[in-house]
Motif scaffolding. Structure first.
Motif, short mmCIF file in Angstrom:
data_model
loop_
_atom_site.label_atom_id
_atom_site.label_comp_id
_atom_site.label_asym_id
_atom_site.label_seq_id
_atom_site.Cartn_x
_atom_site.Cartn_y
_atom_site.Cartn_z
N PHE A 1 0.84 -1.16 0.07
CA PHE A 1 0.06 0.07 0.02
C PHE A 1 0.85 1.18 -0.05
CE2 PHE A 1 -2.35 2.97 3.39
CZ PHE A 1 -2.73 3.68 2.45
N TRP B 1 -0.58 14.88 4.81
CA TRP B 1 0.27 14.77 5.94
C TRP B 1 1.10 16.05 5.98
CZ3 TRP B 1 -1.23 11.21 9.03
CH2 TRP B 1 -2.06 10.25 8.36
N ILE C 1 2.98 9.86 2.35
CA ILE C 1 2.96 10.10 3.89
C ILE C 1 4.41 10.01 4.30
CG2 ILE C 1 2.28 7.73 4.35
CD1 ILE C 1 1.00 8.80 7.01
N ALA D 1 1.01 -1.06 6.59
CA ALA D 1 1.00 0.26 6.26
C ALA D 1 1.51 1.05 7.27
CB ALA D 1 -0.49 0.78 6.39
N PRO D 2 2.06 2.19 7.16
CA PRO D 2 2.60 2.51 6.25
C PRO D 2 3.84 2.24 5.54
CG PRO D 2 2.04 4.35 7.60
CD PRO D 2 2.17 3.32 8.53
N TYR E 1 -4.22 -1.09 13.51
CA TYR E 1 -2.71 -0.47 14.06
C TYR E 1 -2.68 -0.69 15.64
CZ TYR E 1 -2.51 2.05 9.62
OH TYR E 1 -2.53 2.49 8.42
N TRP F 1 3.96 9.41 10.98
CA TRP F 1 3.40 8.13 11.22
C TRP F 1 4.40 7.33 12.32
CZ3 TRP F 1 -1.82 7.35 11.17
CH2 TRP F 1 -2.15 6.03 11.47
N HIS G 1 -8.78 -2.26 9.22
CA HIS G 1 -7.36 -1.80 9.43
C HIS G 1 -7.36 -1.94 10.82
CE1 HIS G 1 -8.05 1.30 5.94
NE2 HIS G 1 -7.96 0.04 5.69
N GLY H 1 -5.35 5.60 1.85
CA GLY H 1 -5.13 6.73 2.74
C GLY H 1 -5.76 7.59 2.90
N CYS H 2 -5.49 8.74 3.76
CA CYS H 2 -6.23 9.77 4.13
C CYS H 2 -6.14 10.78 2.84
CB CYS H 2 -5.67 10.27 5.39
SG CYS H 2 -6.12 9.50 6.83
N GLU I 1 1.38 5.44 -0.01
CA GLU I 1 0.53 6.39 0.02
C GLU I 1 1.64 7.59 0.45
OE1 GLU I 1 -1.84 7.02 3.96
OE2 GLU I 1 -2.95 8.75 3.05
N GLU J 1 -4.53 -2.21 5.89
CA GLU J 1 -3.85 -1.29 6.63
C GLU J 1 -3.74 -2.07 7.86
OE1 GLU J 1 -4.31 2.81 6.97
OE2 GLU J 1 -5.27 2.86 5.13
N ASN K 1 -12.13 5.75 1.49
CA ASN K 1 -11.02 5.42 2.63
C ASN K 1 -11.59 5.82 3.78
OD1 ASN K 1 -8.15 4.40 3.36
ND2 ASN K 1 -8.31 6.40 4.13
N GLU K 2 -11.53 4.76 4.69
CA GLU K 2 -11.95 4.81 6.02
C GLU K 2 -13.17 5.75 6.10
OE1 GLU K 2 -8.45 5.67 8.57
OE2 GLU K 2 -7.86 3.71 8.54
O1 AHR Z 1 -1.48 4.48 7.06
C1 AHR Z 1 -1.73 5.87 7.46
C2 AHR Z 1 -3.26 6.14 7.65
O2 AHR Z 1 -3.95 5.42 8.38
C3 AHR Z 1 -3.89 5.97 6.27
O3 AHR Z 1 -3.60 7.33 5.48
C4 AHR Z 1 -5.25 5.80 6.77
O4 AHR Z 1 -6.03 5.34 5.84
C5 AHR Z 1 -5.19 5.45 8.08
O5 AHR Z 1 -5.77 6.12 9.14
#
Ligand code: AHR
Length: 819
Positions: free
Chosen positions: A45, A299, A49, A505-506, A440, A516, A438, A268-269, A47, A467, A390-391
């Motif tokens: 993925f 970002w 960022i 991700a990322p 994290y 991030w 997703h 991604g955002c 992005e 992600e 996205n999200e």
């Molecule tokens: O991967 C970083 C961010 O995490 C992405 O832009 C978004 O989709 C998620 O919130």
């Protein structure tokens, strides 16, 4: 227990085995044919960022080549050194929202001028490119140098050729361009004859570096005269696959090493934008890079749009990967302004997505397919997936999702369309091909949920984990994080009948921009480093089986890494970088005598009064304390002797401000409870503290209010996935041992035979806290060796390791491969 289509291993994990060794016993049915593990499983993925592209994957060496970086996005304002978005009603919260970003005050970021007598300004007058109108106008009344710092430095390779392309109008007849080394020394230069007619002209020249540099710069020596620069671009000739507007070779090769089956892009955002006006606009990324306007990125920096839609599709082809395009559904990021377009305007966004698809797949008679052909690619690109938003979640998203789904599916029935929902899709989405959870998380989340997909309804939409990463409490990405991701991937692989795709991700972070917390690959101007997680990813992708094998497993669970079991030891009261006075120390109701105490300290600024008395299970310690400084006071226990000798084992916890309360493992090496909200003690005031020591934890109260407590848990730290590779006729076994102890494994086979010789690939670290860095990029790297297998002795997994075993194997009745 067997569940159709996959194997119910996690149920077995709950069974604690008896006996010391082996600690993992696997019995593999070589004739079983479990879930097919699809070719699509492992992808990436990308992005924009952390400067992933700008100064990262994208090959451009000069920062702010088009002089657009200081351009304030339309509708935004600069106040108090910050860039403010316009206000919008947030579709998620219903509230009026605006967002602020730090704003770079230099009018021409990345560039600097040195001379005696000159004026310089960024202007949009008489632009060369209407959509990228800014240029740098200079009036030099004496010689002048104009330099670019690149993205925190520029790497030049000795012997490398660099392509300069720029637009300039000037009345000067000549200038010199220089490649500069780390200390400003010359690495290459060339003289450029100019057309001094004051009109825009394009100049293209190549410069050869006769010396290398890691963090060099670029300089132009100008004579007296007037100049207007636009699009000053420098690329290495040697890009990935030699493409002109190409990618940095070493960085792209790292992606190639992951053997991605697909690439998700552009976010991604960034897909959503801070506001809709600054969403990622793929149409503006087509055509001559010099004419692209770029966009201020979600970002916090400007994306030149140099790595645009076409470059992304070309990259997919170069990697042999499918493309996944993520489209905007008329919603900005809800974590930013959450702006939404009116329902009657949604067709604009639907059409925009359809146009993107047509650009990639449409025939050359279609409007966008024709443009693709005109841009040198008549054949369709390998676009296979479209993610709708996205999200984005909630009723507004659901309604839009349905519209997009119908519109896209009716024209492109072969595409897989992905919804933003996770494992519990919205009931209001009429048809969903795939969902996109997703994650994290902290390590415990990946270690503790190996059964995450086991009960997923096999008739529900397929899963694309778009992600995921372990990025909480793991430094800037240590081995413990990587092993927890490996544990997660064993669950993914074992459930490959429903989890069809996954991407970490990322993907990138530049060493000078980590917005991030934890990212897969680290980039500097001259280096690229894979974190341990990178090697976990590559080991899984490079050792993907064709299908799973049924395996009965018996795994010994163990106490978590953060665990302690109280051993009778001495204790101490002290500080670390703070001052404290202790009074009235009482153990189990009995005051401790003064001669009991010894004053000690260690090299880590700890000052401690140790007691000659031992602490046992259920003991209660009480004292009064008046402390100052950040950390206030600390309690030490489990000391082997009433000293703080280096290397001698002890445990400790401290009480200070909320964020500083913690429980520390051996010799304060690791923080077990980094942030427990509690009643903190106040500096400079007397407090009454009560500590209860238990066999598996502590309870601490301050002035009768619970301050914090910690309990050791029993957890599993060993994981596996077993599969068969039809192409090579090999058994592929992936084994995770995230314990600090070696793990003896016994492997047995049924309904087939396995050879005695194979390969073993190991990724291990001496400490779970170890990380690959720019200084030590190879600290954690896979090592491969030949492997002699014996069912009698099995093998021993190294502490903190991921191991892949590949062994020739044949199911009963199968024909041996023809060699
Ligand atoms: O991967 C970083 C961010 O995490 C992405 O832009 C978004 O989709 C998620 O919130």
């Amino acid at each position: 227990m067997r569940i159709p289509g996959r194997f119910a291993i996690p149920a077995l994990l709950a069974v604690a085995c008896t006996g010391a060794a082996p600690e993992m016993t696997l019995n593999i049915d070589l004739s079983s044919h479990g879930a097919d593990v699809p070719a699509s499983l492992y992808g990436v993925f990308f992005e924009e960022i952390n400067h992933a592209g700008e100064g990262g994957l994208y090959g451009e060496l000069l920062r702010n080549r088009s002089f657009e970086d200081a351009r304030v996005p339309v509708g935004y304002t600069v106040e108090d050194g910050r860039l403010w978005s316009p206000e919008a009603v947030n579709y998620g919260t219903g509230r009026l929202t605006r967002k602020a970003y730090p704003w770079n005050v230099s009018p021409y970021p990345g560039w600097s001028l040195e001379g005696e007598d000159f004026t310089a300004e960024v202007t949009t007058e008489d632009p060369k490119f209407a959509d990228a109108p800014s240029s740098l106008r200079i009036s030099a009344r004496s010689p002048l140098t104009l330099s670019n710092e690149g993205f925190w430095g520029i790497r030049y390779d000795k012997g490398g050729v660099y392509r300069l392309r720029m637009y300039l109008k000037s009345d000067a007849p000549v200038m010199t361009v220089n490649l500069q080394g780390d200390s400003g020394e010359e690495c290459g230069s060339c003289r450029l004859d100019l057309i001094p007619d004051g009109e825009w002209h394009e100049y293209k020249v190549t410069v050869k570096a006769f010396a290398g540099a890691a963090k060099g710069s670029f300089r132009m020596d100008l004579q007296e005269g007037s100049y207007c620069f636009d699009y000053v671009s420098l690329f290495p000739e040697d890009t990935f696959r030699g493409r002109e507007n190409g990618l940095r070779k070493d960085v792209a090769q790292m992606v190639e090493g992951l053997r991605p089956s697909f690439v998700r892009w552009p976010g991604g955002c960034v897909v959503e934008g801070i506001t809709l006006s600054n969403r990622f606009d793929w149409k503006k990324t087509l055509g001559d890079p010099a004419s692209r306007p770029g966009e201020y990125d979600t970002w916090g920096y400007r994306n030149s749009y140099g790595f645009g839609y076409k470059e992304f599709l070309d990259f997919c082809e170069d990697l042999g990967a499918d493309a996944m395009f993520v489209c905007n559904v008329g919603l900005a990021c809800t974590g930013r302004t959450g702006e939404f377009c009116a329902d009657e305007d949604i067709h604009f966004y639907v059409e925009d997505a359809l146009d993107a698809i047509e650009y990639a797949l449409g025939d050359t008679l279609s409007r966008w397919g024709a443009l693709r052909a005109a841009q040198g690619h008549p054949e369709p690109y390998p676009l296979r997936y479209v993610e709708i938003g996205n999200e984005n979640f909630g009723p507004m998203y659901d309604a839009r999702y349905n519209m997009f789904y119908d519109a896209i599916k009716s024209r492109w029935p072969g595409l897989t369309l992905i919804s933003n929902y996770g494992l519990e899709p919205s009931a209001d989405a009429r048809k969903v091909d795939m969902v996109d959870p997703h994650w994290y998380v902290k390590p415990e989340d990946f270690f503790g949920r190996p059964d995450r997909f086991d009960d997923y309804d096999r008739n529900a939409p397929e899963i694309y984990v778009g992600e995921y990463s372990c990025n909480d409490g793991v430094g800037s990405g240590n081995m413990f994080a990587a092993l927890s991701e490996a544990a997660f991937l064993t669950a993914v692989e074992r459930n490959a009948d429903v989890v069809r795709m996954a991407s970490y991700a990322p993907l990138f972070e530049h060493e000078n921009d980590r917005s991030w917390p934890v990212n897969l690959i680290r980039i500097s101007s001259d280096k690229v480093v894979g974190r341990s997680s990178y090697y976990v990813q590559s080991m899984f992708a490079q050792n993907k089986p064709s299908y799973n094998l049924q395996t009965d497993a018996c795994i010994t669970e163990e106490t978590e890494r953060e665990a302690f079991l109280l051993e009778p030891g001495f204790f101490g009261l002290g500080t670390c970088d703070s001052r404290a006075e202790f009074r009235d120390v009482i153990l189990n109701g009995r005051p401790l005598a003064e001669e009991d105490w010894t004053e000690v300290s260690d090299s880590h600024r700890k000052a401690v009064l140790t007691s000659g008395t031992r602490i046992f299970n259920s003991d209660v310690l009480e004292f009064r304390v008046n402390a100052s400084g950040d950390e206030l006071f600390r309690v030490f226990f489990d000391l082997k002797s009433p000293t703080l000798e280096e290397g001698g084992r002890y445990l400790s916890f401290n009480c200070g401000s909320v964020s500083l309360n913690g429980f520390y493992g051996e010799n304060s090496q690791w923080n077990v409870v980094p942030e427990q909200s509690c009643a903190p003690a106040t500096p400079g005031e007397w407090h009454f503290v009560r500590v209860e020591f238990l066999q598996d934890g502590v309870n601490c109260s301050v002035d009768g209010v619970p301050a914090f407590s910690h309990r050791t848990a029993i957890v599993n730290r060993r994981f596996f996935a077993a599969g068969y590779d039809e192409e090579t006729s090999e058994l592929i076994l992936k084994l995770v041992n995230a314990s600090p102890r070696p793990c003896p494994v016994r492997i047995g086979f049924r309904n087939g035979t396995a050879g005695r010789h194979g390969r073993i690939i190991t990724l291990s670290a001496s400490s779970p806290e170890d990380e690959n860095t720019f200084e030590y990029p190879d600290l954690i790297r896979p090592h491969e060796r030949r492997f002699r297998f014996s069912p009698e002795t099995g093998c021993v997994l190294e502490p903190n390791s991921l191991t892949v075993i590949r062994l020739a194997a044949l199911p009963d009745g199968a024909r041996p491969p023809v060699l």
